[in-house]
Design a protein around this motif. Structure first.
Motif, PDB file in Angstrom:
ATOM      1  N   ARG A  68       0.823  -1.211   0.000  1.00 48.11           N
ATOM      2  CA  ARG A  68       0.000   0.000   0.000  1.00 48.11           C
ATOM      3  C   ARG A  68       0.860   1.267   0.000  1.00 48.11           C
ATOM      4  NH1 ARG A  68      -4.494  -1.597   4.576  1.00 48.11           N
ATOM      5  NH2 ARG A  68      -5.518  -3.276   3.413  1.00 48.11           N
ATOM      6  N   LEU A  69       1.975   1.231   0.708  1.00 49.09           N
ATOM      7  CA  LEU A  69       2.856   2.403   0.728  1.00 49.09           C
ATOM      8  C   LEU A  69       3.508   2.618  -0.634  1.00 49.09           C
ATOM      9  CD1 LEU A  69       4.467   2.100   4.274  1.00 49.09           C
ATOM     10  CD2 LEU A  69       2.596   3.610   3.531  1.00 49.09           C
ATOM     11  N   ARG A  70       3.767   1.554  -1.362  1.00 46.25           N
ATOM     12  CA  ARG A  70       4.264   1.707  -2.732  1.00 46.25           C
ATOM     13  C   ARG A  70       3.201   2.364  -3.606  1.00 46.25           C
ATOM     14  NH1 ARG A  70       6.744  -3.557  -2.142  1.00 46.25           N
ATOM     15  NH2 ARG A  70       4.951  -4.457  -3.188  1.00 46.25           N
ATOM     16  N   LYS A  71       1.946   2.001  -3.365  1.00 49.09           N
ATOM     17  CA  LYS A  71       0.839   2.618  -4.103  1.00 49.09           C
ATOM     18  C   LYS A  71       0.722   4.099  -3.743  1.00 49.09           C
ATOM     19  CE  LYS A  71      -1.537   0.447  -6.561  1.00 49.09           C
ATOM     20  NZ  LYS A  71      -1.301   0.261  -8.000  1.00 49.09           N
ATOM     21  N   VAL A  72       0.939   4.448  -2.475  1.00 53.63           N
ATOM     22  CA  VAL A  72       0.946   5.854  -2.058  1.00 53.63           C
ATOM     23  C   VAL A  72       1.996   6.609  -2.860  1.00 53.63           C
ATOM     24  CG1 VAL A  72       1.535   7.423  -0.165  1.00 53.63           C
ATOM     25  CG2 VAL A  72       0.001   5.490   0.260  1.00 53.63           C
ATOM     26  N   ALA A  73       3.170   6.018  -3.006  1.00 55.25           N
ATOM     27  CA  ALA A  73       4.243   6.651  -3.777  1.00 55.25           C
ATOM     28  C   ALA A  73       3.840   6.845  -5.232  1.00 55.25           C
ATOM     29  CB  ALA A  73       5.522   5.830  -3.675  1.00 55.25           C
ATOM     30  N   GLU A  74       3.147   5.862  -5.809  1.00 51.79           N
ATOM     31  CA  GLU A  74       2.692   5.979  -7.196  1.00 51.79           C
ATOM     32  C   GLU A  74       1.671   7.106  -7.351  1.00 51.79           C
ATOM     33  OE1 GLU A  74       1.181   2.246  -8.622  1.00 51.79           O
ATOM     34  OE2 GLU A  74       3.036   1.182  -8.107  1.00 51.79           O
ATOM     35  N   VAL A  75       0.773   7.218  -6.392  1.00 51.25           N
ATOM     36  CA  VAL A  75      -0.299   8.208  -6.465  1.00 51.25           C
ATOM     37  C   VAL A  75       0.219   9.626  -6.225  1.00 51.25           C
ATOM     38  CG1 VAL A  75      -2.418   8.997  -5.308  1.00 51.25           C
ATOM     39  CG2 VAL A  75      -2.128   6.578  -5.866  1.00 51.25           C
ATOM     40  N   THR A  76       1.129   9.792  -5.277  1.00 50.80           N
ATOM     41  CA  THR A  76       1.556  11.127  -4.868  1.00 50.80           C
ATOM     42  C   THR A  76       2.893  11.572  -5.451  1.00 50.80           C
ATOM     43  OG1 THR A  76       2.738  10.371  -2.900  1.00 50.80           O
ATOM     44  CG2 THR A  76       0.381  10.860  -2.651  1.00 50.80           C
ATOM     45  N   GLY A  77       3.750  10.622  -5.777  1.00 47.37           N
ATOM     46  CA  GLY A  77       5.096  10.964  -6.217  1.00 47.37           C
ATOM     47  C   GLY A  77       6.090  11.068  -5.076  1.00 47.37           C
ATOM     48  N   TRP A  78       5.618  10.911  -3.837  1.00 44.67           N
ATOM     49  CA  TRP A  78       6.496  10.918  -2.665  1.00 44.67           C
ATOM     50  C   TRP A  78       6.480   9.539  -2.027  1.00 44.67           C
ATOM     51  CZ3 TRP A  78       3.424  15.647  -2.731  1.00 44.67           C
ATOM     52  CH2 TRP A  78       4.201  16.792  -2.998  1.00 44.67           C
ATOM     53  N   ASP A  79       7.647   9.013  -1.731  1.00 41.16           N
ATOM     54  CA  ASP A  79       7.801   7.669  -1.186  1.00 41.16           C
ATOM     55  C   ASP A  79       7.774   7.709   0.344  1.00 41.16           C
ATOM     56  OD1 ASP A  79       8.508   5.102  -0.475  1.00 41.16           O
ATOM     57  OD2 ASP A  79      10.425   5.116  -1.537  1.00 41.16           O
ATOM     58  N   PRO A  80       6.755   7.128   0.976  1.00 41.10           N
ATOM     59  CA  PRO A  80       6.671   7.149   2.439  1.00 41.10           C
ATOM     60  C   PRO A  80       7.743   6.308   3.135  1.00 41.10           C
ATOM     61  CG  PRO A  80       4.824   5.932   1.519  1.00 41.10           C
ATOM     62  CD  PRO A  80       5.603   6.500   0.373  1.00 41.10           C
ATOM     63  N   LEU A  81       8.512   5.537   2.386  1.00 38.67           N
ATOM     64  CA  LEU A  81       9.596   4.758   2.983  1.00 38.67           C
ATOM     65  C   LEU A  81      10.914   5.542   3.020  1.00 38.67           C
ATOM     66  CD1 LEU A  81       8.792   1.251   1.467  1.00 38.67           C
ATOM     67  CD2 LEU A  81       8.203   2.158   3.729  1.00 38.67           C
ATOM     68  N   ASP A  82      10.927   6.700   2.384  1.00 36.79           N
ATOM     69  CA  ASP A  82      12.063   7.612   2.434  1.00 36.79           C
ATOM     70  C   ASP A  82      11.778   8.638   3.540  1.00 36.79           C
ATOM     71  OD1 ASP A  82      14.469   9.010   0.896  1.00 36.79           O
ATOM     72  OD2 ASP A  82      12.963  10.552   1.346  1.00 36.79           O
ATOM     73  N   ALA A  83      12.725   8.852   4.431  1.00 33.95           N
ATOM     74  CA  ALA A  83      12.485   9.706   5.603  1.00 33.95           C
ATOM     75  C   ALA A  83      12.031  11.115   5.225  1.00 33.95           C
ATOM     76  CB  ALA A  83      13.734   9.772   6.476  1.00 33.95           C
ATOM     77  N   ARG A  84      12.703  11.757   4.316  1.00 32.68           N
ATOM     78  CA  ARG A  84      12.348  13.129   3.926  1.00 32.68           C
ATOM     79  C   ARG A  84      10.970  13.163   3.275  1.00 32.68           C
ATOM     80  NH1 ARG A  84      12.092  18.483   4.491  1.00 32.68           N
ATOM     81  NH2 ARG A  84      11.491  19.386   2.518  1.00 32.68           N
ATOM     82  N   GLU A  85      10.716  12.245   2.366  1.00 37.30           N
ATOM     83  CA  GLU A  85       9.450  12.225   1.659  1.00 37.30           C
ATOM     84  C   GLU A  85       8.304  11.818   2.581  1.00 37.30           C
ATOM     85  OE1 GLU A  85       9.787  10.281  -2.162  1.00 37.30           O
ATOM     86  OE2 GLU A  85      11.635  11.373  -2.589  1.00 37.30           O
ATOM     87  N   ALA A  86       8.595  10.993   3.577  1.00 41.86           N
ATOM     88  CA  ALA A  86       7.582  10.650   4.582  1.00 41.86           C
ATOM     89  C   ALA A  86       7.193  11.881   5.380  1.00 41.86           C
ATOM     90  CB  ALA A  86       8.099   9.554   5.512  1.00 41.86           C
ATOM     91  N   TYR A  87       8.158  12.755   5.656  1.00 39.36           N
ATOM     92  CA  TYR A  87       7.871  14.007   6.357  1.00 39.36           C
ATOM     93  C   TYR A  87       6.951  14.896   5.516  1.00 39.36           C
ATOM     94  CZ  TYR A  87       8.633  18.643   8.335  1.00 39.36           C
ATOM     95  OH  TYR A  87       8.456  19.901   8.849  1.00 39.36           O
ATOM     96  N   VAL A  88       7.203  14.959   4.231  1.00 37.18           N
ATOM     97  CA  VAL A  88       6.345  15.735   3.331  1.00 37.18           C
ATOM     98  C   VAL A  88       4.921  15.176   3.378  1.00 37.18           C
ATOM     99  CG1 VAL A  88       5.926  16.372   0.918  1.00 37.18           C
ATOM    100  CG2 VAL A  88       8.267  16.377   1.822  1.00 37.18           C
ATOM    101  N   LEU A  89       4.797  13.853   3.285  1.00 35.73           N
ATOM    102  CA  LEU A  89       3.477  13.218   3.315  1.00 35.73           C
ATOM    103  C   LEU A  89       2.798  13.389   4.672  1.00 35.73           C
ATOM    104  CD1 LEU A  89       4.347  10.015   1.301  1.00 35.73           C
ATOM    105  CD2 LEU A  89       2.762  11.820   0.601  1.00 35.73           C
ATOM    106  N   GLN A  90       3.560  13.320   5.742  1.00 33.28           N
ATOM    107  CA  GLN A  90       2.987  13.508   7.074  1.00 33.28           C
ATOM    108  C   GLN A  90       2.429  14.927   7.207  1.00 33.28           C
ATOM    109  OE1 GLN A  90       5.718  12.648  10.245  1.00 33.28           O
ATOM    110  NE2 GLN A  90       4.199  12.970  11.822  1.00 33.28           N
ATOM    111  N   THR A  91       3.147  15.894   6.694  1.00 37.37           N
ATOM    112  CA  THR A  91       2.678  17.276   6.727  1.00 37.37           C
ATOM    113  C   THR A  91       1.411  17.424   5.886  1.00 37.37           C
ATOM    114  OG1 THR A  91       4.954  18.036   7.006  1.00 37.37           O
ATOM    115  CG2 THR A  91       3.335  19.675   6.306  1.00 37.37           C
ATOM    116  N   ALA A  92       1.398  16.836   4.708  1.00 41.81           N
ATOM    117  CA  ALA A  92       0.214  16.885   3.845  1.00 41.81           C
ATOM    118  C   ALA A  92      -0.983  16.229   4.505  1.00 41.81           C
ATOM    119  CB  ALA A  92       0.514  16.213   2.500  1.00 41.81           C
ATOM    120  N   LEU A  93      -0.742  15.119   5.192  1.00 43.67           N
ATOM    121  CA  LEU A  93      -1.808  14.419   5.895  1.00 43.67           C
ATOM    122  C   LEU A  93      -2.411  15.318   6.991  1.00 43.67           C
ATOM    123  CD1 LEU A  93      -3.328  11.730   6.375  1.00 43.67           C
ATOM    124  CD2 LEU A  93      -1.459  11.076   7.889  1.00 43.67           C
TER     125      LEU A  93
END
Length: 101
Positions: A68-93
């Protein structure tokens, strides 16, 4: 550094365009995607970005969370398994949830 690479930091200093961009580019596409992507991302970031902890909370196998997290990366362009990109997604959430209220 490109301005788009600093969206979370720009939000922190009150940049409304950055706020809107994060919600439009990450939160809304996850809502539109349906399924459990948003719920899985939330569980992942709320439990220290641990696949196993998120899986326990969601009552699924850790591989399901990983998929599912790989699908999140496909949908958003940010990978939640990467620390920096997870921070971006956490902020967006967080911003998306605030906009709903």
């Amino acid at each position: 550094v490109l301005a788009d690479d600093l969206l979370p930091e720009r939000v922190l200093v009150g940049d409304t365009a950055a706020r809107r961009a994060l919600v439009d580019q990450a939160y809304r596409p996850l809502v539109a995607a349906g399924g459990s992507l948003l719920e899985t991302l939330a569980a992942h970031v709320e439990h220290g970005r641990s696949l196993e902890a998120a899986a326990r909370v969601l009552y699924v196998h850790p591989n399901t969370v990983r998929y599912r997290l790989r699908k999140v990366a496909e949908v958003t362009g940010w990978d939640p398994l990467d620390a920096r990109e997870a921070y971006v997604l956490q902020t967006a959430l967080a911003l998306g949830r605030l906009d709903e209220d």
